[in-house]
Design a protein around this motif. Sequence first.
Motif, PDB file in Angstrom:
ATOM      1  N   TYR A 157     -32.960 -65.124 -13.463  1.00 48.70           N
ATOM      2  CA  TYR A 157     -32.263 -65.497 -12.986  1.00 48.70           C
ATOM      3  C   TYR A 157     -33.751 -66.766 -12.939  1.00 48.70           C
ATOM      4  CZ  TYR A 157     -30.312 -62.430 -11.172  1.00 48.70           C
ATOM      5  OH  TYR A 157     -29.334 -61.472 -10.408  1.00 48.70           O
ATOM      6  N   VAL A 158     -33.086 -67.338 -14.127  1.00 46.16           N
ATOM      7  CA  VAL A 158     -34.552 -68.861 -14.825  1.00 46.16           C
ATOM      8  C   VAL A 158     -34.433 -69.822 -13.974  1.00 46.16           C
ATOM      9  CG1 VAL A 158     -34.861 -67.497 -17.024  1.00 46.16           C
ATOM     10  CG2 VAL A 158     -32.732 -68.580 -16.683  1.00 46.16           C
ATOM     11  N   PHE A 159     -33.299 -70.300 -13.503  1.00 44.69           N
ATOM     12  CA  PHE A 159     -33.237 -71.671 -13.108  1.00 44.69           C
ATOM     13  C   PHE A 159     -33.825 -71.679 -11.814  1.00 44.69           C
ATOM     14  CE2 PHE A 159     -28.858 -68.319 -12.468  1.00 44.69           C
ATOM     15  CZ  PHE A 159     -29.414 -67.993 -10.946  1.00 44.69           C
ATOM     16  N   GLY A 160     -34.010 -70.716 -10.972  1.00 45.97           N
ATOM     17  CA  GLY A 160     -35.223 -70.536  -9.767  1.00 45.97           C
ATOM     18  C   GLY A 160     -33.938 -71.532  -8.238  1.00 45.97           C
ATOM     19  N   PHE A 161     -33.024 -71.056  -8.207  1.00 49.98           N
ATOM     20  CA  PHE A 161     -32.850 -71.499  -7.451  1.00 49.98           C
ATOM     21  C   PHE A 161     -32.015 -70.111  -6.531  1.00 49.98           C
ATOM     22  CE2 PHE A 161     -30.951 -73.731 -10.122  1.00 49.98           C
ATOM     23  CZ  PHE A 161     -29.463 -73.187 -10.295  1.00 49.98           C
ATOM     24  N   ASP A 162     -31.184 -70.360  -5.323  1.00 47.86           N
ATOM     25  CA  ASP A 162     -30.356 -69.168  -4.809  1.00 47.86           C
ATOM     26  C   ASP A 162     -29.098 -68.953  -5.890  1.00 47.86           C
ATOM     27  OD1 ASP A 162     -29.524 -67.134  -3.015  1.00 47.86           O
ATOM     28  OD2 ASP A 162     -28.535 -68.689  -2.457  1.00 47.86           O
ATOM     29  N   PHE A 163     -28.969 -68.257  -6.847  1.00 45.53           N
ATOM     30  CA  PHE A 163     -27.657 -67.887  -6.981  1.00 45.53           C
ATOM     31  C   PHE A 163     -26.377 -68.462  -5.868  1.00 45.53           C
ATOM     32  CE2 PHE A 163     -23.870 -65.804  -8.404  1.00 45.53           C
ATOM     33  CZ  PHE A 163     -23.231 -66.081  -9.628  1.00 45.53           C
ATOM     34  N   TYR A 164     -26.655 -67.549  -4.866  1.00 42.16           N
ATOM     35  CA  TYR A 164     -25.032 -68.056  -4.009  1.00 42.16           C
ATOM     36  C   TYR A 164     -24.762 -69.372  -3.974  1.00 42.16           C
ATOM     37  CZ  TYR A 164     -25.832 -62.526  -3.360  1.00 42.16           C
ATOM     38  OH  TYR A 164     -25.964 -61.542  -3.474  1.00 42.16           O
ATOM     39  N   THR A 165     -25.824 -69.879  -3.544  1.00 41.56           N
ATOM     40  CA  THR A 165     -26.064 -71.468  -2.257  1.00 41.56           C
ATOM     41  C   THR A 165     -25.155 -71.909  -3.741  1.00 41.56           C
ATOM     42  OG1 THR A 165     -28.039 -70.914  -1.379  1.00 41.56           O
ATOM     43  CG2 THR A 165     -26.351 -73.324  -1.448  1.00 41.56           C
ATOM     44  N   ALA A 166     -26.150 -72.052  -4.761  1.00 41.52           N
ATOM     45  CA  ALA A 166     -25.416 -73.001  -6.298  1.00 41.52           C
ATOM     46  C   ALA A 166     -24.029 -72.784  -6.276  1.00 41.52           C
ATOM     47  CB  ALA A 166     -26.546 -72.990  -7.148  1.00 41.52           C
ATOM     48  N   HIS A 167     -23.937 -71.584  -6.926  1.00 43.72           N
ATOM     49  CA  HIS A 167     -22.472 -70.975  -7.680  1.00 43.72           C
ATOM     50  C   HIS A 167     -21.571 -71.776  -6.700  1.00 43.72           C
ATOM     51  CE1 HIS A 167     -21.224 -69.235 -10.382  1.00 43.72           C
ATOM     52  NE2 HIS A 167     -19.297 -68.367  -9.797  1.00 43.72           N
ATOM     53  N   TYR A 168     -21.494 -71.290  -5.219  1.00 42.75           N
ATOM     54  CA  TYR A 168     -20.481 -71.110  -4.194  1.00 42.75           C
ATOM     55  C   TYR A 168     -20.179 -72.850  -4.089  1.00 42.75           C
ATOM     56  CZ  TYR A 168     -18.043 -70.785  -0.037  1.00 42.75           C
ATOM     57  OH  TYR A 168     -16.758 -70.684   0.767  1.00 42.75           O
ATOM     58  N   PHE A 169     -21.415 -73.892  -3.085  1.00 35.34           N
ATOM     59  CA  PHE A 169     -21.554 -75.206  -3.439  1.00 35.34           C
ATOM     60  C   PHE A 169     -20.746 -75.613  -4.874  1.00 35.34           C
ATOM     61  CE2 PHE A 169     -23.640 -74.681   0.554  1.00 35.34           C
ATOM     62  CZ  PHE A 169     -22.604 -74.645   1.693  1.00 35.34           C
TER      63      PHE A 169
ATOM     64  N   TYR B 106     -24.325 -64.864 -24.936  1.00 38.57           N
ATOM     65  CA  TYR B 106     -25.448 -63.448 -24.785  1.00 38.57           C
ATOM     66  C   TYR B 106     -26.643 -63.691 -24.715  1.00 38.57           C
ATOM     67  CZ  TYR B 106     -20.871 -61.608 -24.562  1.00 38.57           C
ATOM     68  OH  TYR B 106     -19.538 -61.396 -23.892  1.00 38.57           O
ATOM     69  N   SER B 107     -27.205 -65.350 -24.586  1.00 37.08           N
ATOM     70  CA  SER B 107     -28.460 -65.115 -24.982  1.00 37.08           C
ATOM     71  C   SER B 107     -28.974 -64.854 -24.107  1.00 37.08           C
ATOM     72  CB  SER B 107     -28.440 -67.151 -25.233  1.00 37.08           C
ATOM     73  OG  SER B 107     -27.936 -67.445 -23.898  1.00 37.08           O
ATOM     74  N   PRO B 108     -29.166 -64.798 -22.443  1.00 34.01           N
ATOM     75  CA  PRO B 108     -30.105 -64.403 -21.472  1.00 34.01           C
ATOM     76  C   PRO B 108     -30.539 -62.925 -21.652  1.00 34.01           C
ATOM     77  CG  PRO B 108     -28.238 -65.406 -20.220  1.00 34.01           C
ATOM     78  CD  PRO B 108     -27.441 -65.179 -21.756  1.00 34.01           C
ATOM     79  N   GLY B 109     -29.475 -62.182 -22.559  1.00 34.31           N
ATOM     80  CA  GLY B 109     -30.155 -60.207 -22.651  1.00 34.31           C
ATOM     81  C   GLY B 109     -30.950 -60.780 -24.210  1.00 34.31           C
ATOM     82  N   ILE B 110     -30.071 -61.245 -25.199  1.00 35.63           N
ATOM     83  CA  ILE B 110     -31.415 -61.291 -26.829  1.00 35.63           C
ATOM     84  C   ILE B 110     -31.969 -61.818 -26.661  1.00 35.63           C
ATOM     85  CG2 ILE B 110     -30.312 -62.860 -28.755  1.00 35.63           C
ATOM     86  CD1 ILE B 110     -27.482 -62.848 -28.141  1.00 35.63           C
ATOM     87  N   LEU B 111     -32.365 -63.255 -25.809  1.00 37.48           N
ATOM     88  CA  LEU B 111     -34.200 -63.180 -25.519  1.00 37.48           C
ATOM     89  C   LEU B 111     -34.796 -62.352 -24.748  1.00 37.48           C
ATOM     90  CD1 LEU B 111     -32.596 -67.411 -25.860  1.00 37.48           C
ATOM     91  CD2 LEU B 111     -33.882 -65.961 -27.373  1.00 37.48           C
ATOM     92  N   ARG B 112     -34.080 -61.657 -24.153  1.00 36.61           N
ATOM     93  CA  ARG B 112     -34.463 -60.701 -23.204  1.00 36.61           C
ATOM     94  C   ARG B 112     -35.659 -61.919 -21.770  1.00 36.61           C
ATOM     95  NH1 ARG B 112     -38.073 -56.686 -27.054  1.00 36.61           N
ATOM     96  NH2 ARG B 112     -38.716 -56.685 -25.212  1.00 36.61           N
ATOM     97  N   TRP B 113     -34.576 -62.902 -21.433  1.00 43.77           N
ATOM     98  CA  TRP B 113     -34.802 -63.762 -19.806  1.00 43.77           C
ATOM     99  C   TRP B 113     -34.711 -62.546 -19.302  1.00 43.77           C
ATOM    100  CZ3 TRP B 113     -32.212 -68.727 -20.953  1.00 43.77           C
ATOM    101  CH2 TRP B 113     -32.488 -69.836 -22.407  1.00 43.77           C
TER     102      TRP B 113
END
Lengths: 163, 455
Positions: free
Chosen positions: B180-192, A106-113
Amino acid sequence: MAERDRPTEGRAGRLRAGYGAAPWHLLLVTAVIVLAGWVALRLAQEATFGRMLLWFVGAVIAHDLVLFPVYASADRALRAVARDRVTLLNYLRVPALGTALLFLVYSPGILRWGETTHEAATGLTQRPYLVRWVVLSAALFLLSGLAYLLRRRQASRQRSESA
Amino acid sequence: MPVSRPGPSDSGTRASEVDGYGAPRRLWRGLAQHRPPGVDAVERSWRSPLRGPWLTAVYGSVLLVALPLVIITGLLDYAAYGPQFDQAFPTNVGWLRLPAFDWPTRPSWLFRVTQGLHVTLGIVLVPVVLGKLWSVLPKLFDWPPARSLAQVLERLTLLLLVGGILFQIATGLLNIQYSYVFGFDFYTAHYFGAWIFTGAFVAHVIIKFPRLVTALRSRPLGAELRTPREATRPEPPDPDGLVAAEPGPATVSRRGAVGLVGGGALLLAVLTVGQSLDGPLRRTALLLPRGRQPGTGPNGFPVNRTVAAAGVRPEQTDASWRLTLRGGGRTVTLDRPALLAMAQHTAALPISCVEGWSTRQTWTGVRLRDLAALAGVADPASARVSSLEQAGLFRTAVLAANQVLDPDSLLALRVNGVDLAPDHGYPARVIVPALPGVHCTKWVAEIDFRGRADG
Ligand code: HEM
């Protein structure tokens, strides 16, 4: 081992000995690698492909070379503290692991990312999660501490009874 | 120099049982003999007496049963978006998808269950994945890293397996928490990513299954779960080298190790299922966005995308708002009183989000099929619903024929006996049984019904 034990007869046998496994093994792993390669080629046209690759490989490195050494060292430190009091060690380990697990998941919420995306989606802020995690973790340690004291009381009572 | 262990000899590599080296033998043997400094120290540092085929097989069996469910429900999520209308993301996936079919509207809780299972199981399995990886971690530092080409290739697939599962978990967990810290499209990444993982998973299961069975049979589960810590001994040395060369004394029993992972899974389950439940239990999802209610009263259930975030302004939704219906060359416009004057239907339906949370509410409004008839398309093939939103991936959504015609498919005007709140789509929103929430368009401006004849 005797030479005749080696399954080298025939072409399949030679493949086995040279490759190091049965032919179906070669087929299977090749199929997996081709599938992954095909996906990678498709994704290579994406502007963010580099990032995806980084996260894929990075996830393995983060687990094997960061997370594992960190929790193994933390456990070593705990063992040093507890020395041969194994029961105490485990009553520390369990809440510590629980706390770490909750943080990991749950870090994304805890760290408020992601304050803005969270608020746009839900209409709520991420502020409560940190406090809730701290309270939950404290509760885990408290429960474990109580269980430990109870167990010690029981053990000492048994000892005095059998004495 | 320590004698290296006998080569791995799982069913796939049985040929190398002689000494474990494939061709060219000089290369592999040379590699084995050139042990870099530190390898021996690392090998001796693995002290846990619990590591061994049995424990690995126990964690592995849980994953063997549960991961296929995660994979299938994930692929069903893609199908639920309606790939036949090019509205599943990523749109261009070649042959990497389930066969095409119309996503059903019954049972109405279908998507609530499939996607709830996907996300909840995905979270609950985190400790099992970590436990499984812990149990095999010494293999990563093995020397030599390979004794044959077979092992090189297999280890490459293991990189795909481990990278794949960690990647899926990381992207999934970030997505449901809106970061969305990863900075890429979630759908594309999670699907493939799912396909890469699935391929590696299937191969791993096929290669290791005989091993798993042998390992499980080697120690009866019941007896193992009754063995206390004091009586816990290392497993006998195994050909895979999972058992430590110099194991220390046990500080936890095998029962304890299984219990620890199970307890972690239980803790996560208790803190996650709440987002799929209604009533006071919802609050138990303490660390997830959807354990919280944005308000009280009939409209106090979770919102997905606020009216402010959607950029829908109050003057667009006041008395000047009109619904436009199109179909077969005809255009009909209706205001809200006109819609309220039509036959109203009430249905209790879940709104189930692709992010795994869901909530059942009681919706009232006009049946979509009545609106289709009004537009002159009594037998629609599809309907494109558009929102007042100016931007965003889900500004419009296409509904298939079965989704328009279901008697519970509504253009909802009211919820739980009151008007919809702005955040829930006032003046009108779509609600269709078993349809992912993102396709239950809010702030509807227009519905374009296509007849069968229009193709
Ligand atoms: C073995 C691991 C997993 C596999 C194989 C897998 C597979 C998939 C697939 C194929 C989809 C459909 C993607 C699309 O529609 O483009 C999906 C969707 C999704 N998955 Fe996973 N998944 C895994 C783990 C997880 C985990 C651990 C979580 C989070 C807790 C998660 C969260 C989600 C979410 C939120 C979606 C919906 C995305 C959306 O449609 O907006 N997944 N998954």
